[in-house]
Design an enzyme around this catalytic site. Structure first.
Site, PDB file in Angstrom:
ATOM      1  N   ASP A  89       1.301  -4.330   2.404  1.00  0.00           N
ATOM      2  CA  ASP A  89       1.208  -3.328   3.463  1.00  0.00           C
ATOM      3  C   ASP A  89       2.253  -2.257   3.167  1.00  0.00           C
ATOM      4  O   ASP A  89       3.440  -2.569   3.056  1.00  0.00           O
ATOM      5  CB  ASP A  89       1.574  -4.029   4.785  1.00  0.00           C
ATOM      6  CG  ASP A  89       0.784  -3.516   5.955  1.00  0.00           C
ATOM      7  OD1 ASP A  89      -0.040  -2.610   5.765  1.00  0.00           O
ATOM      8  OD2 ASP A  89       0.997  -4.050   7.064  1.00  0.00           O
ATOM      9  N   GLU A 188      -8.175  -2.595  14.009  1.00  0.00           N
ATOM     10  CA  GLU A 188      -7.242  -3.287  14.913  1.00  0.00           C
ATOM     11  C   GLU A 188      -7.413  -2.813  16.354  1.00  0.00           C
ATOM     12  O   GLU A 188      -7.389  -1.617  16.647  1.00  0.00           O
ATOM     13  CB  GLU A 188      -5.779  -3.083  14.444  1.00  0.00           C
ATOM     14  CG  GLU A 188      -4.795  -3.806  15.373  1.00  0.00           C
ATOM     15  CD  GLU A 188      -3.456  -4.161  14.758  1.00  0.00           C
ATOM     16  OE1 GLU A 188      -3.219  -3.861  13.572  1.00  0.00           O
ATOM     17  OE2 GLU A 188      -2.628  -4.758  15.494  1.00  0.00           O
TER      18      GLU A 188
HETATM   19  O1  KIV Z   1       1.259  -5.964   9.403  1.00  0.00           O
HETATM   20  C1  KIV Z   1       0.314  -6.737   9.586  1.00  0.00           C
HETATM   21  O2  KIV Z   1       0.481  -7.963   9.627  1.00  0.00           O
HETATM   22  C2  KIV Z   1      -1.015  -6.158   9.758  1.00  0.00           C
HETATM   23  C3  KIV Z   1      -2.147  -7.059  10.144  1.00  0.00           C
HETATM   24  C4  KIV Z   1      -1.967  -7.740  11.412  1.00  0.00           C
HETATM   25  C5  KIV Z   1      -3.447  -6.383  10.055  1.00  0.00           C
HETATM   26  O3  KIV Z   1      -1.174  -5.007   9.579  1.00  0.00           O
END
Ligand code: KIV
Length: 271
Positions: A89, A188
């Site tokens: 991410d 989301e």
């Molecule tokens: O940061 C995260 O864990 C996320 C997920 C919940 C989609 O973006």
């Protein structure tokens, strides 16, 4: 999921799951042990989420997470994974300032973090960035609807897309992300009808969180799903374990055994 049997699941195989109508399961992991267990448990996608800012670091949002911290957690998680597609991410302000910044930081996730893909929060405005990353061979997962990195703008983590104009924008965002070349997209906290509509409208898999059953797959934060982060109880989370309770009880038994002189026993000691 039946994979090619040649190791890590590829983005092509994730796309094929949608084509074959097979549901996708995804969970977060932030270290080697959890990544190994989730991998062995059979999830197809493991996300090193910036949710680590909340569940690992204890902040009240994901905003403070840095690029170096994300790389650190990706490196750790990657050592536990032998099968799942590992996705990093991208933290807040590591891809929004320019396409060049996004390329350099996404590249670090693959080069130093050992992941196979990156996830970016954003819609239409990110299409040129996603297109560029895809051109240079960095697979991208999108993330539309409620975007936790916009928490200061929203003023909380509420449902998005509940009025018609917002719903239309979220659909346009998902279409733009898919059209730019993302291989999957997180939806989301949007109404389930809207999530179903998006899932039918775009060719790439939708991975839902708090967005109902009609997505092509689901993702949860592992600490929520395992009942570790039990200070919160979210309606959209199904807890498959109550690990926080188990851990507290285990620590209590350990403390009692030490106080009572029962630990360590002879068999747990050396001559
Ligand atoms: O940061 C995260 O864990 C996320 C997920 C919940 C989609 O973006």
């Amino acid at each position: 999921m039946a994979t090619s049997g040649k190791g890590l699941i590829t983005v092509r195989e994730i796309l094929d799951l949608k084509k074959h109508g097979e549901k996708i399961s995804a969970l977060t992991a932030y270290d080697a042990t959890f990544a190994r267990l989730i991998d062995e448990g059979g999830a197809e996608i493991i996300l090193v989420g910036d949710s680590l800012g909340m569940v690992v670091q204890g902040f009240d949002s994901t905003l403070p997470v840095t690029m170096d911290e994300m790389i650190y957690h990706c490196r750790a998680a990657s050592r536990g994974v032998t099968r799942a597609l590992l996705v990093a991410d991208m933290p807040f302000l590591t891809y929004q300032a320019s396409i060049e910044q996004a390329v350099l930081n996404a590249g670090r996730c693959l080069k130093e973090g050992g992941v196979s893909a990156v996830k970016l929060e954003g819609g239409e405005e990110l299409a040129p960035t996603i297109r560029r990353l895809r051109e240079i061979g960095i697979p991208v997962m999108g993330h539309v609807g409620m975007q936790p990195q916009k928490v200061r703008q929203y003023g909380g983590y509420g449902l998005q897309g509940s009025d018609q104009a917002d719903a239309k924008q979220i659909l346009r965002d998902a279409e733009a992300v898919a059209e730019a070349g993302a291989f999957a997209i997180v939806l989301e906290k949007i109404p389930m009808g809207l999530a179903g509509k998006i899932t039918r409208a775009i060719p790439i898999p939708t991975i839902g969180i708090a967005s109902g059953p009609d997505c092509d797959g689901q993702i949860l934060v592992s600490y929520d799903m395992l009942g570790l982060a039990d200070q919160f109880k979210f309606r959209f989370v199904r807890r498959y374990l109550e690990l926080a309770e188990e851990i507290r009880a285990a620590v209590g038994r350990y403390r009692d055994d030490i106080r009572d002189g029962k630990f360590p026993a002879a068999g747990e000691s050396f001559e």
